[in-house]
Design a protein around this motif. Structure first.
Motif, PDB file in Angstrom:
ATOM      1  N   PHE A 123       1.201  -7.490   2.239  1.00  0.00           N
ATOM      2  CA  PHE A 123       1.398  -7.678   0.813  1.00  0.00           C
ATOM      3  C   PHE A 123       0.165  -8.878   0.353  1.00  0.00           C
ATOM      4  O   PHE A 123       0.751  -9.875  -0.234  1.00  0.00           O
ATOM      5  CB  PHE A 123       2.828  -8.269   0.449  1.00  0.00           C
ATOM      6  CG  PHE A 123       3.802  -7.490   1.000  1.00  0.00           C
ATOM      7  CD1 PHE A 123       4.270  -6.084   0.253  1.00  0.00           C
ATOM      8  CD2 PHE A 123       4.504  -7.453   2.067  1.00  0.00           C
ATOM      9  CE1 PHE A 123       5.089  -5.273   0.762  1.00  0.00           C
ATOM     10  CE2 PHE A 123       5.428  -6.631   2.644  1.00  0.00           C
ATOM     11  CZ  PHE A 123       5.790  -5.499   1.996  1.00  0.00           C
ATOM     12  N   THR A 160       1.518  -2.921   1.658  1.00  0.00           N
ATOM     13  CA  THR A 160       1.387  -3.253   0.401  1.00  0.00           C
ATOM     14  C   THR A 160       2.504  -2.625  -0.424  1.00  0.00           C
ATOM     15  O   THR A 160       2.757  -1.375   0.034  1.00  0.00           O
ATOM     16  CB  THR A 160       0.062  -3.183  -0.185  1.00  0.00           C
ATOM     17  OG1 THR A 160      -0.036  -3.538  -1.502  1.00  0.00           O
ATOM     18  CG2 THR A 160      -0.338  -1.721  -0.140  1.00  0.00           C
ATOM     19  N   ASP A 161       2.774  -2.979  -1.532  1.00  0.00           N
ATOM     20  CA  ASP A 161       3.646  -2.222  -2.564  1.00  0.00           C
ATOM     21  C   ASP A 161       2.900  -1.918  -3.635  1.00  0.00           C
ATOM     22  O   ASP A 161       3.554  -1.265  -4.689  1.00  0.00           O
ATOM     23  CB  ASP A 161       4.885  -3.188  -2.954  1.00  0.00           C
ATOM     24  CG  ASP A 161       4.344  -4.602  -3.556  1.00  0.00           C
ATOM     25  OD1 ASP A 161       3.209  -4.847  -3.506  1.00  0.00           O
ATOM     26  OD2 ASP A 161       5.186  -5.267  -4.361  1.00  0.00           O
ATOM     27  N   TRP A 162       1.753  -2.000  -3.596  1.00  0.00           N
ATOM     28  CA  TRP A 162       0.731  -1.361  -4.836  1.00  0.00           C
ATOM     29  C   TRP A 162      -0.074   0.062  -4.087  1.00  0.00           C
ATOM     30  O   TRP A 162      -0.940   0.049  -3.343  1.00  0.00           O
ATOM     31  CB  TRP A 162      -0.289  -2.328  -5.217  1.00  0.00           C
ATOM     32  CG  TRP A 162       0.358  -3.478  -5.893  1.00  0.00           C
ATOM     33  CD1 TRP A 162       0.987  -4.560  -5.666  1.00  0.00           C
ATOM     34  CD2 TRP A 162       0.679  -3.393  -7.476  1.00  0.00           C
ATOM     35  NE1 TRP A 162       1.698  -5.188  -6.404  1.00  0.00           N
ATOM     36  CE2 TRP A 162       1.371  -4.661  -7.804  1.00  0.00           C
ATOM     37  CE3 TRP A 162       0.380  -2.494  -8.404  1.00  0.00           C
ATOM     38  CZ2 TRP A 162       1.780  -4.884  -9.081  1.00  0.00           C
ATOM     39  CZ3 TRP A 162       0.643  -2.899  -9.678  1.00  0.00           C
ATOM     40  CH2 TRP A 162       1.488  -4.003  -9.874  1.00  0.00           C
ATOM     41  N   GLU A 163       0.351   1.119  -4.545  1.00  0.00           N
ATOM     42  CA  GLU A 163      -0.061   2.385  -4.039  1.00  0.00           C
ATOM     43  C   GLU A 163      -1.873   2.618  -4.199  1.00  0.00           C
ATOM     44  O   GLU A 163      -2.438   2.814  -3.223  1.00  0.00           O
ATOM     45  CB  GLU A 163       0.426   3.567  -4.818  1.00  0.00           C
ATOM     46  CG  GLU A 163       0.021   5.172  -4.317  1.00  0.00           C
ATOM     47  CD  GLU A 163       0.526   6.026  -4.993  1.00  0.00           C
ATOM     48  OE1 GLU A 163       0.215   7.267  -4.645  1.00  0.00           O
ATOM     49  OE2 GLU A 163       1.332   5.902  -6.043  1.00  0.00           O
ATOM     50  N   ARG A 190       7.111   2.312   9.002  1.00  0.00           N
ATOM     51  CA  ARG A 190       7.227   0.941   8.650  1.00  0.00           C
ATOM     52  C   ARG A 190       7.125   0.113  10.028  1.00  0.00           C
ATOM     53  O   ARG A 190       7.853   0.307  11.058  1.00  0.00           O
ATOM     54  CB  ARG A 190       8.382   0.418   7.984  1.00  0.00           C
ATOM     55  CG  ARG A 190       8.832  -0.940   7.466  1.00  0.00           C
ATOM     56  CD  ARG A 190      10.333  -1.048   7.019  1.00  0.00           C
ATOM     57  NE  ARG A 190      10.256  -2.376   6.427  1.00  0.00           N
ATOM     58  CZ  ARG A 190      10.339  -3.599   7.084  1.00  0.00           C
ATOM     59  NH1 ARG A 190      10.408  -3.588   8.309  1.00  0.00           N
ATOM     60  NH2 ARG A 190      10.364  -4.762   6.338  1.00  0.00           N
ATOM     61  N   GLU A 200       9.468  -8.680  -0.301  1.00  0.00           N
ATOM     62  CA  GLU A 200       9.377  -7.287  -0.172  1.00  0.00           C
ATOM     63  C   GLU A 200      10.508  -6.472  -1.181  1.00  0.00           C
ATOM     64  O   GLU A 200      10.212  -5.090  -1.816  1.00  0.00           O
ATOM     65  CB  GLU A 200       9.534  -6.729   1.202  1.00  0.00           C
ATOM     66  CG  GLU A 200       9.499  -5.222   1.413  1.00  0.00           C
ATOM     67  CD  GLU A 200       9.373  -4.869   2.960  1.00  0.00           C
ATOM     68  OE1 GLU A 200       9.439  -3.659   3.192  1.00  0.00           O
ATOM     69  OE2 GLU A 200       9.277  -5.645   3.653  1.00  0.00           O
ATOM     70  N   GLY A 203       9.525  -5.822  -4.821  1.00  0.00           N
ATOM     71  CA  GLY A 203       8.654  -4.755  -5.094  1.00  0.00           C
ATOM     72  C   GLY A 203       9.590  -3.197  -5.074  1.00  0.00           C
ATOM     73  O   GLY A 203       9.169  -2.749  -5.842  1.00  0.00           O
ATOM     74  N   THR A 204      10.653  -3.338  -3.954  1.00  0.00           N
ATOM     75  CA  THR A 204      11.075  -2.335  -4.156  1.00  0.00           C
ATOM     76  C   THR A 204      12.328  -2.103  -5.398  1.00  0.00           C
ATOM     77  O   THR A 204      12.292  -1.032  -5.856  1.00  0.00           O
ATOM     78  CB  THR A 204      12.350  -2.391  -2.816  1.00  0.00           C
ATOM     79  OG1 THR A 204      11.347  -2.320  -1.539  1.00  0.00           O
ATOM     80  CG2 THR A 204      13.006  -0.982  -2.617  1.00  0.00           C
ATOM     81  N   ARG A 208       8.421   0.038  -6.685  1.00  0.00           N
ATOM     82  CA  ARG A 208       7.394   0.153  -5.925  1.00  0.00           C
ATOM     83  C   ARG A 208       7.571   0.468  -4.429  1.00  0.00           C
ATOM     84  O   ARG A 208       8.242  -0.167  -3.779  1.00  0.00           O
ATOM     85  CB  ARG A 208       6.173  -1.030  -5.964  1.00  0.00           C
ATOM     86  CG  ARG A 208       5.751  -1.249  -7.575  1.00  0.00           C
ATOM     87  CD  ARG A 208       4.906  -2.280  -7.522  1.00  0.00           C
ATOM     88  NE  ARG A 208       5.158  -3.447  -7.179  1.00  0.00           N
ATOM     89  CZ  ARG A 208       5.771  -4.568  -7.798  1.00  0.00           C
ATOM     90  NH1 ARG A 208       5.786  -4.216  -8.956  1.00  0.00           N
ATOM     91  NH2 ARG A 208       6.007  -5.648  -7.364  1.00  0.00           N
ATOM     92  N   GLU A 209       6.693   1.618  -4.012  1.00  0.00           N
ATOM     93  CA  GLU A 209       7.078   2.113  -2.669  1.00  0.00           C
ATOM     94  C   GLU A 209       6.259   1.214  -1.571  1.00  0.00           C
ATOM     95  O   GLU A 209       5.187   0.888  -2.180  1.00  0.00           O
ATOM     96  CB  GLU A 209       6.693   3.581  -2.349  1.00  0.00           C
ATOM     97  CG  GLU A 209       6.998   4.064  -0.982  1.00  0.00           C
ATOM     98  CD  GLU A 209       6.582   5.645  -1.034  1.00  0.00           C
ATOM     99  OE1 GLU A 209       6.536   5.969   0.248  1.00  0.00           O
ATOM    100  OE2 GLU A 209       6.473   6.259  -2.117  1.00  0.00           O
ATOM    101  N   ILE A 210       6.871   0.515  -0.562  1.00  0.00           N
ATOM    102  CA  ILE A 210       6.248   0.031   0.307  1.00  0.00           C
ATOM    103  C   ILE A 210       5.456   1.068   1.238  1.00  0.00           C
ATOM    104  O   ILE A 210       5.981   2.064   1.783  1.00  0.00           O
ATOM    105  CB  ILE A 210       6.968  -0.748   1.165  1.00  0.00           C
ATOM    106  CG1 ILE A 210       8.008  -1.452   0.164  1.00  0.00           C
ATOM    107  CG2 ILE A 210       6.313  -1.762   1.992  1.00  0.00           C
ATOM    108  CD1 ILE A 210       7.595  -2.473  -0.688  1.00  0.00           C
TER     109      ILE A 210
END
Length: 221
Positions: A123, A160-163, A190, A200, A203-204, A208-210
């Motif tokens: 992240f 990361t949680d940003w695609e 994962r 995390e 973000g979920t 936002r997908e991890i």
């Protein structure tokens, strides 16, 4: 920092924090300042380095559950390092050290070539505005620096949680000649060794997908 964090820095830094000889900037590392991990940790063991360790939740959990391995947390924010030391002391973690310095300079100057068995980047700041994308950590230049530090057959793990950033990291590392994918398909599974942190979860909750990535350091020629 809070009063408690100030006290932690005073009382615990001698035990946990590595001295990094500085170059010009406050968080820089002077070229030629390499440490000997065997001397620092007092043994010959696998070394796991987390870049951008924040408050240390992931690395403290890992160090506690893997006592036969050594861990180094790299962070530039003093308050986060102080929090890490407080929690590490509470958990009686003794195989963890911290360094307050810029990650690329730690990998390039403080750690000997091929000394890192696992390098974690979980992240990192996504700098999600287009005008700030150039500030992101994972670039072709960083991939080369990371390849210098990671041992042959060692692992580089990212999440990361940003695609858009995940796709950029994958593009950069797919193109790096020193690394090979350690996964099939679009993304890695994962990493089971990464504890689920509040960051995390946030973000979920935001939808936002991890996304995880894992790469193996190719054998040096």
């Amino acid at each position: 920092m809070t009063d408690g964090q100030e006290r932690a820095w005073t009382d615990l830094a001698p035990r946990y924090v590595l001295h990094a000889p500085r170059d010009e900037a406050a968080t820089s590392v002077r070229p030629g300042a390499a440490i000997d991990p065997r001397e620092v940790w007092g043994r010959d063991a696998a070394l796991i380095v987390e870049v951008g360790s924040g408050q240390g939740h992931a690395i403290i959990h890992a160090a506690s559950s893997r006592p036969d391995d050594d861990f180094l947390a790299v962070e530039v924010f003093t308050a986060g390092l102080a929090r890490t030391m407080l929690d590490a002391e509470k958990a009686a973690v003794r195989n963890l050290r911290l360094v307050e310095a810029n990650a690329p300079e730690v990998l390039e100057h403080l750690l000997p070539p091929g000394s890192v068995d696992e390098l974690w980047i979980f992240f990192p700041d996504p700098w999600h505005k287009n005008k700030h994308n150039k500030r992101r950590l994972v670039t072709p230049e960083f991939a080369a620096i990371a390849a210098r530090a990671v041992t042959d057959g060692g692992v580089l793990r990212l999440a990361t949680d940003w695609e858009q950033y995940a796709r950029q990291m994958r593009e950069v590392l797919d193109a790096a000649p020193e690394f090979a994918r350690a996964f099939e398909g679009e993304w890695s599974e994962r990493f089971a060794g990464r504890v689920l942190t509040a960051f995390e979860r946030k973000g979920t909750r935001a939808g936002r997908e991890i996304r995880d990535l894992a790469y193996i350091r190719r054998v040096r020629e």
